[in-house]
Design an enzyme around this catalytic site. Structure first.
Site, mmCIF file in Angstrom:
data_model
loop_
_atom_site.group_PDB
_atom_site.id
_atom_site.type_symbol
_atom_site.label_atom_id
_atom_site.label_comp_id
_atom_site.label_asym_id
_atom_site.label_seq_id
_atom_site.Cartn_x
_atom_site.Cartn_y
_atom_site.Cartn_z
ATOM 1 N N PHE A 1 0.868 -1.198 -0.093
ATOM 2 C CA PHE A 1 -0.019 0.111 0.107
ATOM 3 C C PHE A 1 0.925 1.127 -0.063
ATOM 4 O O PHE A 1 1.554 1.447 0.935
ATOM 5 C CB PHE A 1 -0.866 0.034 1.166
ATOM 6 C CG PHE A 1 -2.155 0.937 0.998
ATOM 7 C CD1 PHE A 1 -3.207 0.997 0.239
ATOM 8 C CD2 PHE A 1 -1.841 2.501 1.756
ATOM 9 C CE1 PHE A 1 -4.132 1.912 0.312
ATOM 10 C CE2 PHE A 1 -2.641 3.421 1.652
ATOM 11 C CZ PHE A 1 -3.762 3.291 0.788
ATOM 12 N N ASP B 1 9.455 2.448 1.608
ATOM 13 C CA ASP B 1 8.152 3.122 2.138
ATOM 14 C C ASP B 1 8.150 2.901 3.622
ATOM 15 O O ASP B 1 7.624 1.791 3.961
ATOM 16 C CB ASP B 1 6.939 2.639 1.252
ATOM 17 C CG ASP B 1 5.625 3.386 2.038
ATOM 18 O OD1 ASP B 1 5.718 4.070 3.046
ATOM 19 O OD2 ASP B 1 4.677 3.456 1.175
ATOM 20 N N LYS C 1 2.498 9.756 8.450
ATOM 21 C CA LYS C 1 1.999 9.178 9.624
ATOM 22 C C LYS C 1 2.632 9.760 11.088
ATOM 23 O O LYS C 1 2.431 10.793 11.533
ATOM 24 C CB LYS C 1 2.061 7.590 9.597
ATOM 25 C CG LYS C 1 1.157 6.935 8.791
ATOM 26 C CD LYS C 1 0.784 5.471 8.849
ATOM 27 C CE LYS C 1 -0.174 4.966 7.671
ATOM 28 N NZ LYS C 1 -1.667 5.351 7.936
HETATM 29 C C1 LIG Z 1 3.029 2.087 3.797
HETATM 30 C C2 LIG Z 1 2.130 3.245 3.455
HETATM 31 N N1 LIG Z 1 2.400 4.005 2.394
HETATM 32 C C3 LIG Z 1 1.659 5.295 2.079
HETATM 33 C C4 LIG Z 1 0.374 5.516 2.706
HETATM 34 C C5 LIG Z 1 -0.453 6.473 2.372
HETATM 35 O O1 LIG Z 1 -0.399 7.594 3.269
HETATM 36 P P1 LIG Z 1 -1.607 8.686 3.389
HETATM 37 O O2 LIG Z 1 -2.733 8.021 3.939
HETATM 38 O O3 LIG Z 1 -0.906 9.637 4.524
HETATM 39 O O4 LIG Z 1 -1.516 9.344 2.000
HETATM 40 C C6 LIG Z 1 -0.103 4.569 3.768
HETATM 41 C C7 LIG Z 1 -1.175 4.781 4.647
HETATM 42 O O5 LIG Z 1 -1.663 4.076 5.286
HETATM 43 C C8 LIG Z 1 0.976 3.566 4.061
HETATM 44 O O6 LIG Z 1 0.644 2.769 5.152
#
Ligand SMILES: Cc1ncc(COP(=O)(O)O)c(C=O)c1O
Length: 397
Positions: free
Chosen positions: A135, A220, A249
């Site tokens: 994700f 990520d 986050k």
């Molecule tokens: C690993 C990861 N990358 C990217 C995102 C996207 O973040 P945002 O919701 O702040 O756009 C998330 C959100 O859950 C995530 O867990």
């Protein structure tokens, strides 16, 4: 249903099936609803509230900065931005930082950076290999990067330049790589995909292969970073260093922020190639500095590791007690409990009734991502509630 919930249905786009509770206040790991009912919060703003709700260090920083300077434009230098960038660089293996406003923006920016690198050094290579069940966010490009069909199908056709292969399989990455590949982008532990841990040598093998090919490794760390897995950044536990890392986050303890960090060699943007109106503004960066500084100075990551171990061993005991619990997995305070059938939704409601907030990460799995400042006392309370809730599943069969 409260008036607020009815009004939400009337006015808000129908993008999320919410739990029927309206939260109005938080303190540490506890939140209260509009009727004054208290809950233990093991959702933590979706793995965001690393210092818990309304931590005094964060409140002080936000209040002070709000009274001083909230927003300029990135046409000017501002001090909180530089202080946060310096703190991140001094405490990571990366050299340069760009601030944005969310996780999706950070990963999208990281892919843009990798494409610039591809244009400059890899004969125009632009493709990014990601993992299934990953994700990376909700923009169109990050929907394409995210290896989950359910997020993609409503929006086809998607931007090109992404290919997803099985997580934990370095051969699968090698098999889809072409001369167009500029980077591999992975979560260290897949959070939204269900808390999927990397196999022993997986990340090191991907790192070695990226080095051989001269392509970039983007990690990520939006969910795993800022202490959640027991170290400030999760990559530290796997003996590798990324070329690019994304954060969001927990980075500002609940204030919206995102960041792209890069090694010098991968920091190839020149003025005008990327930007953001709000990204790195004084208010969010003051919040980020206070959060990261507190996490470092008080070894909050160490606490997450220790308390996480205690939690996992308690959950393992519940697994032994209840046969329909098939797996407990996780690291630090990013933990999932999986079941033999799709009961996670029912369990979320049953936990709510008993004063515990948890997340249904999959139809058959719960995810726990409480504030990193919690102690064994809160864990014991959560385990007690889970025990009762799981017993009720048995009794209702
Ligand atoms: C690993 C990861 N990358 C990217 C995102 C996207 O973040 P945002 O919701 O702040 O756009 C998330 C959100 O859950 C995530 O867990």
């Amino acid at each position: 249903m409260s008036n607020w919930q009815e009004l939400e249905h009337q006015y808000f786009m129908n993008t999320v099936q919410r739990v029927p509770v309206t939260l109005v206040r938080g303190q540490g790991a506890r939140v209260w609803d509009e009727d004054g009912r208290e809950y233990l919060d093991f959702v933590g703003g979706w793995a965001v509230d690393c210092l818990g709700h309304c931590h005094p260090a964060l409140v002080k920083a936000i209040t002070g900065q709000a009274q001083t300077l909230i927003q300029t434009s990135n046409q000017f230098y501002t001090i909180p931005q530089v202080r946060l960038a310096e703190l991140l660089v001094q405490n990571s293996c990366l050299d340069k930082v760009f601030f944005c406003n969310s996780g999706a923006e950070a990963t999208e920016g990281a892919v843009k950076l990798a494409r610039r690198y591809g244009h400059l050094y890899l004969n125009g290579a632009y493709e990014v290999i990601t993992a299934t069940n990953s994700f990376h966010g909700r923009t169109l490009a990050m929907t394409a990067a995210t290896g989950q069909a359910k997020f993609q199908q409503p929006y086809v056709p998607l931007p090109v330049g992404f290919v997803s292969v099985d997580f934990n399989n370095v051969e699968a990455i090698k098999s889809v790589a072409t001369e167009k590949t500029c980077a591999v982008m992975l979560e260290v532990v897949q959070g939204e995909g269900g808390v999927n841990l990397p196999g022993n040598d997986y990340l090191a093998a991907v790192r070695r292969w990226c080095d051989q090919k001269g392509i970039l490794l983007i990690l990520d760390e939006i969910q795993t970073g800022i202490g959640r897995l027991g170290t400030l950044f999760a990559y530290e536990q796997y003996g590798i260093e990324p070329d690019i890392m994304t954060l969001a986050k927990g980075l500002a303890g609940g204030v919206p922020i995102g960041a792209i960090l890069a090694k010098d060699k991968a920091s190839v943007f020149v003025p005008g190639e990327h930007g953001s109106t709000f990204g790195g503004n004084p208010l969010t960066c003051a919040a980020g500095y206070a959060t990261v500084k507190f996490v470092i100075d008080h070894n909050i990551a160490g606490n997450a590791g220790k308390v996480g171990q205690y939690f996992i061993s308690g959950l393992e005991k519940l697994k032994q007690k209840f046969q329909f619990v098939t797996e407990v997995r996780g690291r630090g305070l990013l933990i999932a409990m999986e079941f033999s059938s799709d009961i996670a939704g029912t369990l979320v409601t049953a936990c709510l009734d008993r004063g515990l907030l948890v997340n249904r990460v999959k139809p058959n799995a719960l995810r726990f991502m409480p504030p990193l400042v919690i102690g064994n006392k809160e864990i014991d309370k959560a385990l007690g509630i889970l025990d009762k809730v799981l017993s009720s599943v048995v009794n209702n069969k």
